[in-house]
Design a protein around this motif. Structure first.
Motif, PDB file in Angstrom:
ATOM      1  N   ASN A 101       4.382   0.265   0.175  1.00 25.70           N
ATOM      2  CA  ASN A 101       3.818  -0.181   1.456  1.00 25.70           C
ATOM      3  C   ASN A 101       3.925  -1.570   1.573  1.00 25.70           C
ATOM      4  N   LEU A 102       4.256  -2.272   2.649  1.00 26.47           N
ATOM      5  CA  LEU A 102       4.080  -3.586   3.184  1.00 26.47           C
ATOM      6  C   LEU A 102       2.921  -3.605   4.048  1.00 26.47           C
ATOM      7  N   ASP A 103       1.784  -4.229   3.491  1.00 27.69           N
ATOM      8  CA  ASP A 103       0.609  -4.203   4.521  1.00 27.69           C
ATOM      9  C   ASP A 103       0.414  -5.989   4.581  1.00 27.69           C
ATOM     10  N   TYR A 104      -0.126  -6.234   5.989  1.00 28.71           N
ATOM     11  CA  TYR A 104      -0.710  -7.446   6.048  1.00 28.71           C
ATOM     12  C   TYR A 104      -1.827  -7.636   6.542  1.00 28.71           C
ATOM     13  N   MET A 118       0.716 -11.365   3.120  1.00 29.87           N
ATOM     14  CA  MET A 118       1.465  -9.681   3.286  1.00 29.87           C
ATOM     15  C   MET A 118       1.432  -9.342   1.872  1.00 29.87           C
ATOM     16  N   GLU A 141       6.700  -9.388  10.051  1.00 30.08           N
ATOM     17  CA  GLU A 141       7.037  -8.333  10.795  1.00 30.08           C
ATOM     18  C   GLU A 141       8.702  -7.931  10.661  1.00 30.08           C
ATOM     19  N   ARG A 144       9.066  -6.875   7.012  1.00 32.31           N
ATOM     20  CA  ARG A 144       8.675  -5.547   6.952  1.00 32.31           C
ATOM     21  C   ARG A 144       9.813  -4.517   7.693  1.00 32.31           C
ATOM     22  N   ASP A 145      10.432  -5.033   8.746  1.00 32.09           N
ATOM     23  CA  ASP A 145      11.551  -4.109   9.338  1.00 32.09           C
ATOM     24  C   ASP A 145      12.720  -4.257   8.422  1.00 32.09           C
ATOM     25  N   ARG A 290       1.658   3.643  10.276  1.00 29.87           N
ATOM     26  CA  ARG A 290       1.029   2.302  10.396  1.00 29.87           C
ATOM     27  C   ARG A 290      -0.210   2.548  11.025  1.00 29.87           C
ATOM     28  N   THR A 302       0.459   0.184   5.843  1.00 27.97           N
ATOM     29  CA  THR A 302       1.537   1.373   6.118  1.00 27.97           C
ATOM     30  C   THR A 302       1.303   2.588   5.251  1.00 27.97           C
TER      31      THR A 302
END
Lengths: 519, 358
Positions: A101-104, A118, A141, A144-145, A290, A302
């Motif tokens: 996961n990549l959370d923010y 992040m 972002e 993340r993408d 998400r 995520t």
């Protein structure tokens, strides 16, 4: 670029730095850590050493400063590289495939500066693998993408797609920070959204206001502000014009007080719910789910679909009144702790019962509709549970009867009657069903929970037989998955007839073995 | 012709391996078949263990005489039994398969002849084509014509061959072989719980190792007490409370109790712990009072270890540790295996697929 070639340690230009405002946030964090003790020391006039202890803030801040200066990260072809440390340099390499996961997360101050924290999470455990604090939201972002795209490119090795040349993407830096990455293939699709009305309802149902009350009480203790009884009476005097309570007055006052507290707590709960969960949305982006929520502190989490191990549909008596449920999904390795009343696991904290099948279908297309042919466990189980409850009842009543008055024995018959009902209801509340891809299990008398496990997430199947089981021809079936919770099996079906347990064990092992497990 | 299959209580069963080359004790299956030789579910579990795409193990050879015994008991050459006997015998010719041990040799060959005669006498009543083909192939084996047997078993176009050979075997001698009947073995068939079918026991040295480790534990306790008592005797002003008849008696009683437990308990643990490699993966049965049967599917095995402590090394034992991605069963342990067996199991469990994904 050869991915096996080690990167030269000195090569800094390919690396990205954090946003300059990181420094401010580091300073703020240090200050906050010393703020409360500092105030207490000032207010109460602490001992000498306590004042000197405050000076520790300075090295703490310097440490944070160094951390910012030395912190670098880089998105290489196959992995994310995080480098930090001034004297002892460390370089952490996190392959994209391992990133779960990549959370923010952004609080009010982050939002003022247009930045965010992040968190990079892998399956490895409790702590995030890396924390990028802070990045501009736009950059976060993009990261993340970028990670999502590279991960996808690595999975279908056919690659090439429309990935820009490696050089260009490896150096995402330019004067503006991170270049806008190529247009995304998959747009975000909103699967569900909680309106303010729904959130208010959630606040009413869950009663999280106690969190605020607990915080207030804690604070009061901290500052010795606990109101004593005199103060309270004086206040009541002014408010109600009663100077001295008689017995009846006291009862009325406490009832009124209780109702007032409950109401205040509920109102607080509603506020809490709207504040923390504002604009709760469940979004779908390719193979990822998400969630995004929060008014002041914003969270963006995520949940990779294929990493979902368990889905829970939960309801409490109050939520059933409003025909609402809470939907949770547990992913492998993700932090599933509750944090200030919010949970990382939430798909939707509050959702209409009737719309669940549709949403489940969106989240996990291979899920079938909720089965209608629920199997129950052995009704004989009620008798076994009753035996335990009888012992419990006796354990309560006997000491009371001997110590206080033998009138207490009169409490036994109603207690036993209630126990019998509870035993029957609890056993009846258990149910399981096997559909083409999924095991369903439900239980719970007041707080009901339906758990959904796909066969490909089942790790082991165990049959357990206690001496009591054997006497009744019973067995229990235990199913283990990743991240089923500390000291818990994902599912434990008790009081199954022995041969039915055996049949289930075979069926489930068979289904599990036929499907490959991918975390 | 007389032949004696390997007795069920013979220790050599535990040394036998299946077609997968892992320890496999088929006695449970045989007992089930003795009761109900046409139980398809038992056959479907037993056959893949004994014959797997041309590979057989020593257990396969030991089972054949028992299958013949079952056929004799029921006076019927069961299709699965004949087919399996022929397949095993054909596979035995392959050098990659283990040789026939001396102690099985006589019963094995004698039983094939018995089965041959039994099945020929029943041939006129048998309608199933595959069944007939198996019987013809067995006849070919007895006639030492292995290529004909292979042709009969593996040829695609069944009808022609079978019609051809049906003619050839029209007149067959009838009559059954003599056999030794052992009612004890039949009686013991019901003693095994259905879940223990096909399970292999641990290495018997496990019992010794457990007893030794128990003895060490009791010894440490005892010498601790002894040191305490001696110290009291020499240095205490009044050693009586520690050296009183009650204290000494209680200690002696405790040591004796622990000693008896140490002797009695390990065999009980041994009897209640067994394992099996199935089509699905590893199955472990353990626990004396609180019993569990754990299934770990093949595809869920992340990695496996074999560990050996000092005592285990002394007795040639090893512990198999299977790691999964689960929570409660993140590690599944099996103690008390022979070290080689543990290694073989490890290879068997990790060999299949190495999925890179996490």
């Amino acid at each position: 670029m050869n991915p096996f070639e080690p990167l030269p340690m000195g090569d800094d230009e390919a690396f990205l730095r954090l946003h300059p405002s990181s420094l401010l946030f580091a300073l703020a964090r240090t200050l906050r850590a010393f703020l409360l003790p500092g105030i207490i020391v000032l207010v109460r006039g602490g001992e000498n050493f306590e004042v000197w202890l405050m000076l520790l803030a300075i090295p703490a801040f310097l440490l944070a400063l160094f951390r910012y200066i030395t912190f670098r990260f880089r998105l290489a072809e196959r992995e994310m590289i995080v480098r930090k440390g001034l004297i002892f340099r460390s370089e952490r390499i996190i392959p994209y495939g391992r990133i779960q996961n990549l959370d923010y997360k952004r609080n009010l101050f982050h939002r003022l500066f247009g930045v965010c924290d992040m968190l990079v999470q892998t399956a490895s455990g409790k702590e995030p693998e890396a924390t990028l604090s802070v990045l501009r939201l736009k950059d976060a972002e993009a990261v993340r993408d970028q990670v999502a795209r590279r991960k996808a490119a690595l999975t279908d090795q056919a690659v090439a797609l429309d990935a820009p040349p490696a050089d260009e993407t490896d150096r995402l830096t330019d004067a503006a920070g991170i270049t806008e990455s190529a247009p995304q293939e998959a747009a975000e699709e909103r699967l569900a959204h909680a309106s303010i009305k729904e959130l208010a309802l959630f606040g009413l149902i869950t009663n999280r206001g106690w969190l605020a009350v607990a915080a207030l009480v804690g604070l009061a203790f901290q500052f010795d502000l606990w109101p004593d009884a005199d103060l309270f009476e004086a206040w009541a005097d002014r408010a109600f014009g009663v100077s001295n309570f008689d017995a009846r007055g006291k009862i009325i006052a406490s009832v009124v007080g209780l109702i007032a507290v409950v109401l205040i707590v509920r109102v607080l709960s509603v506020f809490w719910s709207i504040l923390t969960l504002y604009d709760f949305s469940l979004l779908q982006h390719g193979g990822e789910l998400r969630t995004r929520f929060g008014l002041l502190t914003q969270h963006a989490l995520t949940l990779p679909k294929h990493r979902i191990q368990l889905i829970d549909i939960e309801s409490s008596p109050t939520s059933r009144l409003f025909k609402r449920v809470t939907l949770r999904a547990r992913t492998a390795g993700a932090l599933s702790d509750e944090n200030q009343g919010t949970s990382r696991d939430w798909l939707m904290p509050v959702f209409r019962r009737g719309d669940v099948p549709e949403l489940l279908h969106d989240v996990q297309p291979e899920l079938e509709n909720e089965p209608t042919d629920w199997q129950s466990i052995s009704p004989r189980g009620a008798r076994r549970m009753m035996k335990q409850l009888v012992l419990l009842d006796l354990a309560f009543v006997t000491p009371l009867a001997f110590a206080l008055s033998h009138w207490w024995w009169l409490a036994l018959p109603p207690a036993l009657g209630l126990s019998w009902l509870i035993a029957r209801w609890v056993v009846r509340a258990h149910g399981y069903a096997l559909t083409a891809n999924v095991l369903w299990f439900r239980h719970g008398l007041l707080a009901k929970k339906t758990r959904v496990i796909r066969y490909n997430k089942i790790q082991t199947v165990t049959i357990g037989e206690s001496p009591f089981d054997r006497r009744n021809g019973h067995a229990s079936l235990r199913i283990d998955t990743a991240n089923s919770g500390m000291g818990q099996f994902a599912v434990t079906i008790p009081y199954l007839p022995r041969d039915e347990a055996e049949r289930l064990r075979r069926a489930l092992t068979d289904e599990a073995e036929r499907r490959d497990f991918v975390w | 012709m007389n032949y004696a299959p390997l007795a069920f209580d013979d220790d050599r069963w535990n040394a036998l391996v299946s077609g997968y080359r892992v320890p496999f004790n088929p006695t449970g299956f045989i007992r089930q078949l003795m009761d109900n030789p046409e139980d398809a579910s038992v056959w479907s579990q037993l056959v893949p263990e004994l014959y797997h795409q041309g590979t057989v193990g020593s257990a396969s050879y030991a089972v054949v005489p028992w299958l013949v015994r079952i056929c004799e008991d029921h006076d019927c050459p069961f299709e699965d039994a004949v087919l399996l006997a022929v397949l095993v015998e054909l596979a035995r010719q392959d050098d990659n398969n283990p040789p026939l041990s001396d102690f099985l040799n006589e019963a094995y060959h004698a039983s094939l002849h018995t089965l041959h005669r039994l099945s020929l006498s029943h041939l006129p009543n048998i309608r199933s084509l595959l069944h007939r083909r198996a019987i013809f192939a067995l006849a070919a084996v007895i006639a030492n014509d292995y290529s004909l047997a292979e042709l009969l078993i593996f040829v695609e176009d069944e009808k022609d061959v079978s019609a051809l050979l049906a003619d050839y075997y029209k007149d067959v001698p009838s009559g059954l072989g003599d056999r030794q009947n052992d009612p004890k073995q039949v009686a013991s068939a019901r003693e095994v719980a259905p879940t223990a079918i096909g399970h292999s026991s641990l290495d018997p040295r496990f019992i010794t190792a457990e007893r030794v480790s128990w003895a060490i534990f009791v010894g440490i306790l005892f010498f601790g007490w002894l040191a305490h008592a001696l110290a009291a005797f020499f240095f205490n002003a009044d050693p009586k409370p520690i050296l009183s008849i009650y204290a000494v008696g209680a200690t002696a009683g405790f040591v004796a109790l622990m000693g008896i437990l140490g002797i009695v308990w390990p065999p009980v643990v041994y009897r209640h712990r067994s394992y099996r490699i199935t089509d699905h993966g590893l199955q472990i049965r353990k626990g004396v009072w609180w019993r569990v049967i754990i299934d770990v599917p093949h595809s869920r095995v992340q990695h496996t270890d074999v560990t050996q402590g000092p005592l285990e090394r002394r007795y040639g034992l090893g512990k198999l540790v299977v790691h999964t991605a689960g929570t409660m069963s993140a590690t599944v342990e099996l103690e008390g295996l022979a070290h080689e067996t543990a290694l073989a199991l490890r290879d068997r469990l990790t060999g299949a697929d190495d999925d890179e994904s996490v």
